[in-house]
Motif scaffolding. Structure first.
Motif, PDB file in Angstrom:
ATOM      1  N   SER A   1       4.368  16.591  -7.406  1.00  0.00           N
ATOM      2  CA  SER A   1       4.224  15.377  -8.208  1.00  0.00           C
ATOM      3  C   SER A   1       3.205  15.643  -9.306  1.00  0.00           C
ATOM      4  CB  SER A   1       3.793  14.180  -7.350  1.00  0.00           C
ATOM      5  OG  SER A   1       2.487  14.359  -6.837  1.00  0.00           O
ATOM      6  N   VAL A   2       3.414  15.034 -10.459  1.00  0.00           N
ATOM      7  CA  VAL A   2       2.538  15.229 -11.610  1.00  0.00           C
ATOM      8  C   VAL A   2       2.333  13.890 -12.306  1.00  0.00           C
ATOM      9  CG1 VAL A   2       3.288  17.613 -11.975  1.00  0.00           C
ATOM     10  CG2 VAL A   2       4.463  15.745 -13.174  1.00  0.00           C
TER      11      VAL A   2
ATOM     12  N   GLN B   1      -0.807  14.571  -7.473  1.00  0.00           N
ATOM     13  CA  GLN B   1      -1.496  15.780  -7.013  1.00  0.00           C
ATOM     14  C   GLN B   1      -0.637  16.535  -6.002  1.00  0.00           C
ATOM     15  OE1 GLN B   1      -4.490  16.633  -8.409  1.00  0.00           O
ATOM     16  NE2 GLN B   1      -4.149  14.809  -9.680  1.00  0.00           N
ATOM     17  N   ASN B   2       0.640  16.692  -6.320  1.00  0.00           N
ATOM     18  CA  ASN B   2       1.584  17.367  -5.415  1.00  0.00           C
ATOM     19  C   ASN B   2       1.566  16.756  -4.015  1.00  0.00           C
ATOM     20  OD1 ASN B   2       2.527  19.204  -7.357  1.00  0.00           O
ATOM     21  ND2 ASN B   2       0.787  20.564  -7.015  1.00  0.00           N
ATOM     22  N   ASP B   3       1.551  15.422  -4.005  1.00  0.00           N
ATOM     23  CA  ASP B   3       1.499  14.699  -2.730  1.00  0.00           C
ATOM     24  C   ASP B   3       2.620  13.664  -2.635  1.00  0.00           C
ATOM     25  OD1 ASP B   3       0.502  13.036  -4.688  1.00  0.00           O
ATOM     26  OD2 ASP B   3      -1.267  12.395  -3.566  1.00  0.00           O
TER      27      ASP B   3
ATOM     28  N   GLN C   1       0.808  -1.212   0.000  1.00  0.00           N
ATOM     29  CA  GLN C   1       0.000   0.000   0.000  1.00  0.00           C
ATOM     30  C   GLN C   1       0.849   1.274   0.000  1.00  0.00           C
ATOM     31  OE1 GLN C   1      -3.180  -0.087   2.907  1.00  0.00           O
ATOM     32  NE2 GLN C   1      -3.604  -2.246   2.533  1.00  0.00           N
ATOM     33  N   LEU C   2       2.017   1.191  -0.620  1.00  0.00           N
ATOM     34  CA  LEU C   2       2.821   2.380  -0.849  1.00  0.00           C
ATOM     35  C   LEU C   2       2.341   3.048  -2.139  1.00  0.00           C
ATOM     36  CD1 LEU C   2       6.255   0.769   0.027  1.00  0.00           C
ATOM     37  CD2 LEU C   2       5.041   2.466   1.409  1.00  0.00           C
ATOM     38  N   ARG C   3       2.465   4.354  -2.214  1.00  0.00           N
ATOM     39  CA  ARG C   3       1.894   5.114  -3.325  1.00  0.00           C
ATOM     40  C   ARG C   3       2.991   5.456  -4.341  1.00  0.00           C
ATOM     41  NH1 ARG C   3      -0.312  10.156  -1.584  1.00  0.00           N
ATOM     42  NH2 ARG C   3       1.701  10.291  -0.548  1.00  0.00           N
ATOM     43  N   ALA C   4       3.087   4.602  -5.366  1.00  0.00           N
ATOM     44  CA  ALA C   4       4.085   4.782  -6.421  1.00  0.00           C
ATOM     45  C   ALA C   4       5.476   5.024  -5.843  1.00  0.00           C
ATOM     46  CB  ALA C   4       3.679   5.935  -7.345  1.00  0.00           C
TER      47      ALA C   4
ATOM     48  N   ILE D   1       3.348   8.531 -12.719  1.00  0.00           N
ATOM     49  CA  ILE D   1       3.433   9.590 -11.710  1.00  0.00           C
ATOM     50  C   ILE D   1       4.900   9.926 -11.497  1.00  0.00           C
ATOM     51  CG2 ILE D   1       2.835  10.248  -9.354  1.00  0.00           C
ATOM     52  CD1 ILE D   1       0.695   7.947  -9.518  1.00  0.00           C
ATOM     53  N   GLU D   2       5.232  11.197 -11.624  1.00  0.00           N
ATOM     54  CA  GLU D   2       6.622  11.619 -11.569  1.00  0.00           C
ATOM     55  C   GLU D   2       6.827  12.696 -10.520  1.00  0.00           C
ATOM     56  OE1 GLU D   2       7.835  12.833 -15.425  1.00  0.00           O
ATOM     57  OE2 GLU D   2       7.368  10.904 -16.374  1.00  0.00           O
TER      58      GLU D   2
END
Length: 328
Positions: A91-92, A68-70, A44-47, A98-99
């Motif tokens: 982040s974009v 979303q800049n998170d 459950q890590l986000r990218a 997602i970068e």
């Protein structure tokens, strides 16, 4: 008496031989891995992009977030307890991925984090940060603009910079692998001055190297490269760079290398991101040794690996948001 003396001598010799055998066994070299057993460690890590181990075997993980800049940094204890260290990094979403965040590095109580799309090096003192603590304010991080300097060096046409991985060399300088400029940048330990230490050559006409990881094996830097579009199978390489900045090929014949680490014997262990079709295909990622032998297959977009013990590694998957523990 002679029999007793002989028996005593024999026993003494056996004891000595036993001690020698034990010492020999203790000093046996650690073999190179031939295959890994896998257990789940975190999910459950986000990218997640990369991680680094501290002196307490805690992992510090960079997450790209949701675009979303998170972007965030998460710390995970050896028991699997997760704590958000900081969040709100830019982040974009670009070309379906997602970068933003790149790889982190922990050293002497400080955390160094590269942010690729902004070209910034973030630094924070995390020596007193503990599991369960309130996240640090992003404004407390020191920021250094690396990307502007890299672009000023006119290393690519069009100009590009994507600071991606970093390590401290034996000389104490910080070395930064730039996946956009195809170069290794040196940040001076005394004054922070930046310089181009080495340029990574194209793999073929019009095919850039795209360095994705850098390690130092005690004699030289080793750099893994992804290779640019069209991501031709067998086109990727491991380059070696001398301490004076001379670049040459170390090993070739790889496909889309996303990172590397060193075994106990300082041999490179590399990650294949995956085969490229309509994007990087699921379940085609691999862990390989320096000769291209497969140590683990069936992975989906692995982007970092770190050795945590003589025969143990952590492996991160960007696409699946997981960390697995590998042993042999």
């Amino acid at each position: 008496m002679k029999k007793i003396a002989s028996l005593t001598a024999i026993l003494s010799i056996c004891i000595i031989l036993g001690i020698v055998a034990c010492n020999d066994k203790k000093d046996d070299p650690i073999p190179e891995p031939e295959e890994f057993t896998v257990t789940n460690f975190a999910d459950q890590l986000r990218a997640p992009i990369g991680f680094t181990l501290d002196n307490n075997n805690r992992l510090w993980v960079t997450e790209a977030g949701t675009g979303q800049n998170d972007g965030s940094i998460v710390m995970i204890t050896p028991e699997g307890v997760k704590t958000t260290v900081a969040t709100g990094f830019p982040s974009v979403v670009s070309n379906g991925s997602i970068e933003g965040m790149s790889h982190p590095l922990y050293k002497d109580g400080k955390l160094y984090v590269l942010h690729g799309i902004s070209g910034m090096l973030y630094t924070a003192d995390v020596s007193s940060f503990q599991p369960g603590n309130t996240p640090l304010n992003l404004n407390t991080f020191q920021k250094e603009d690396i990307g502007t300097y890299v672009r000023s060096q006119n290393l690519t046409n069009p100009l590009n910079s994507n600071i991606f991985d970093l390590l401290f060399g034996a000389d104490g300088h910080l070395y930064i692998a730039d996946a956009g400029a195809n170069a290794l940048i040196r940040r001076d330990k005394s004054n922070g001055a930046l310089s181009v230490f080495a340029r990574i050559p194209d793999l073929a006409t019009g095919v850039e190297a795209v360095p994705t990881g850098v390690v130092f094996d005690g004699e030289r830097f080793l750099v893994s490269v992804l290779g640019g579009f069209p991501f031709t199978p067998g086109n990727a390489k491991i380059f070696q760079i001398s301490t004076s900045g001379t670049v040459s090929e170390y090993k070739g014949g790889f496909t889309n290398l996303s990172h590397l680490t060193l075994s106990k014997n300082n041999k490179p262990i590399v990650l294949q991101l995956g085969n490229f079709g309509a994007g990087f295909e699921a379940s085609t990622g691999r862990v390989l040794n320096e000769d291209g032998d497969v140590l683990l297959s069936g992975l989906t977009m692995p982007t970092d690996i770190v050795r945590s013990a003589d025969r143990e590694f952590y492996l991160l998957s960007y696409a699946q948001g997981t960390i697995k523990k590998l042993k042999y």
